[in-house]
Motif scaffolding. Structure first.
Motif, PDB file in Angstrom:
ATOM      1  N   UNK A  77      57.954  44.269 -11.699  1.00  0.00           N
ATOM      2  CA  UNK A  77      58.413  42.917 -12.038  1.00  0.00           C
ATOM      3  C   UNK A  77      59.145  42.233 -10.888  1.00  0.00           C
ATOM      4  N   UNK A  78      59.349  42.939  -9.777  1.00  0.00           N
ATOM      5  CA  UNK A  78      60.139  42.410  -8.667  1.00  0.00           C
ATOM      6  C   UNK A  78      59.256  41.646  -7.684  1.00  0.00           C
ATOM      7  N   UNK A  79      59.759  40.532  -7.199  1.00  0.00           N
ATOM      8  CA  UNK A  79      58.992  39.655  -6.317  1.00  0.00           C
ATOM      9  C   UNK A  79      59.420  39.797  -4.861  1.00  0.00           C
ATOM     10  N   UNK A  80      58.439  39.714  -3.956  1.00  0.00           N
ATOM     11  CA  UNK A  80      58.724  39.749  -2.522  1.00  0.00           C
ATOM     12  C   UNK A  80      59.679  38.610  -2.177  1.00  0.00           C
ATOM     13  N   UNK A  81      60.646  38.919  -1.322  1.00  0.00           N
ATOM     14  CA  UNK A  81      61.645  37.931  -0.934  1.00  0.00           C
ATOM     15  C   UNK A  81      62.823  37.868  -1.897  1.00  0.00           C
ATOM     16  N   UNK A  82      62.742  38.629  -2.976  1.00  0.00           N
ATOM     17  CA  UNK A  82      63.805  38.604  -3.977  1.00  0.00           C
ATOM     18  C   UNK A  82      64.963  39.519  -3.628  1.00  0.00           C
ATOM     19  N   UNK A  83      66.147  39.122  -4.040  1.00  0.00           N
ATOM     20  CA  UNK A  83      67.344  39.965  -3.945  1.00  0.00           C
ATOM     21  C   UNK A  83      67.900  40.099  -5.355  1.00  0.00           C
ATOM     22  N   UNK A  84      68.123  41.334  -5.763  1.00  0.00           N
ATOM     23  CA  UNK A  84      68.528  41.626  -7.129  1.00  0.00           C
ATOM     24  C   UNK A  84      69.789  42.490  -7.116  1.00  0.00           C
ATOM     25  N   UNK A  85      70.783  42.068  -7.860  1.00  0.00           N
ATOM     26  CA  UNK A  85      72.005  42.868  -7.987  1.00  0.00           C
ATOM     27  C   UNK A  85      71.723  44.038  -8.932  1.00  0.00           C
ATOM     28  N   UNK A  86      72.295  45.204  -8.613  1.00  0.00           N
ATOM     29  CA  UNK A  86      72.195  46.345  -9.509  1.00  0.00           C
ATOM     30  C   UNK A  86      73.573  46.946  -9.703  1.00  0.00           C
ATOM     31  N   UNK A  87      73.705  47.753 -10.771  1.00  0.00           N
ATOM     32  CA  UNK A  87      74.980  48.403 -11.054  1.00  0.00           C
ATOM     33  C   UNK A  87      74.746  49.645 -11.895  1.00  0.00           C
ATOM     34  N   UNK A 131      78.266  48.696  -7.670  1.00  0.00           N
ATOM     35  CA  UNK A 131      77.300  47.598  -7.565  1.00  0.00           C
ATOM     36  C   UNK A 131      76.603  47.643  -6.215  1.00  0.00           C
ATOM     37  N   UNK A 132      75.451  47.022  -6.156  1.00  0.00           N
ATOM     38  CA  UNK A 132      74.710  46.928  -4.918  1.00  0.00           C
ATOM     39  C   UNK A 132      73.655  45.843  -5.000  1.00  0.00           C
ATOM     40  N   UNK A 133      72.847  45.757  -3.951  1.00  0.00           N
ATOM     41  CA  UNK A 133      71.794  44.744  -3.869  1.00  0.00           C
ATOM     42  C   UNK A 133      70.468  45.411  -3.528  1.00  0.00           C
ATOM     43  N   UNK A 134      69.449  45.063  -4.269  1.00  0.00           N
ATOM     44  CA  UNK A 134      68.085  45.514  -4.020  1.00  0.00           C
ATOM     45  C   UNK A 134      67.335  44.356  -3.382  1.00  0.00           C
ATOM     46  N   UNK A 135      66.765  44.588  -2.198  1.00  0.00           N
ATOM     47  CA  UNK A 135      66.012  43.559  -1.475  1.00  0.00           C
ATOM     48  C   UNK A 135      64.541  43.963  -1.492  1.00  0.00           C
ATOM     49  N   UNK A 136      63.693  43.054  -1.923  1.00  0.00           N
ATOM     50  CA  UNK A 136      62.252  43.303  -1.975  1.00  0.00           C
ATOM     51  C   UNK A 136      61.582  42.498  -0.862  1.00  0.00           C
TER      52      UNK A 136
END
Length: 149
Positions: free
Chosen positions: A125-135, A143-148
């Motif tokens: 479900x993740x898109x290229x260029x997306x940044x998603x917070x995770x925890x 917490x952190x950041x997932x970069x696609x």
């Protein structure tokens, strides 16, 4: 003399705990290469509840698997923080049954214990260029950041 023996015993216990933690982290790093060939790895180390993820920024290619490895003695997971699945997709997604309507995270992992690893589900479900917070749902300060890419 009993007091000195008590202190020595406490130091020996502390040293044993440190050795155990070092072993768990080493085991986690040994397990991590067993992840799928094209998998990004997110990792928690000793004291993760206080120190956070060892990988506070995870970079993955679009469509690439993500493996979560727990090298801490406390249980942890890897879950999208503020990104949610659309309702129609959430109805078909197993892990969403544990969440309120409209609050099913975009990606999710099982809660795992020391030395365990698991796949992060929902990466499709993740898109290229997306940044998603995770925890971590167990320790929300992690917490952190997932970069696609």
């Amino acid at each position: 003399m009993g007091c000195k023996e008590g202190k020595a015993g406490a130091w020996e216990n502390l040293d044993a705990m440190r050795r155990s933690l070092v072993f768990l982290v080493a085991a986690a790093f040994l397990v991590a290469p067993a992840a799928p060939a094209q998998a990004a790895v997110a990792l928690t180390g000793p004291g993760g509840f206080a120190a956070g993820y060892l990988t506070p920024v995870v970079v993955a290619m679009q469509g690439e698997a993500i493996t979560y490895v727990n090298g801490d003695i406390a249980p942890h997971n890897f879950v999208a923080l503020d990104d949610f699945l659309p309702h129609k997709l959430a109805k078909k997604t197993d892990w969403c049954s544990a969440y309120d309507k409209g609050k099913c995270p975009l990606f999710w992992s099982d809660k795992i214990g020391a030395g365990q690893m698991t796949d992060v589900l929902g990466v499709e479900n993740l898109e290229a260029g997306g940044q998603y917070a995770f925890f971590c749902t167990v320790h929300p300060n992690m917490k952190g950041t997932l970069i696609i890419q």
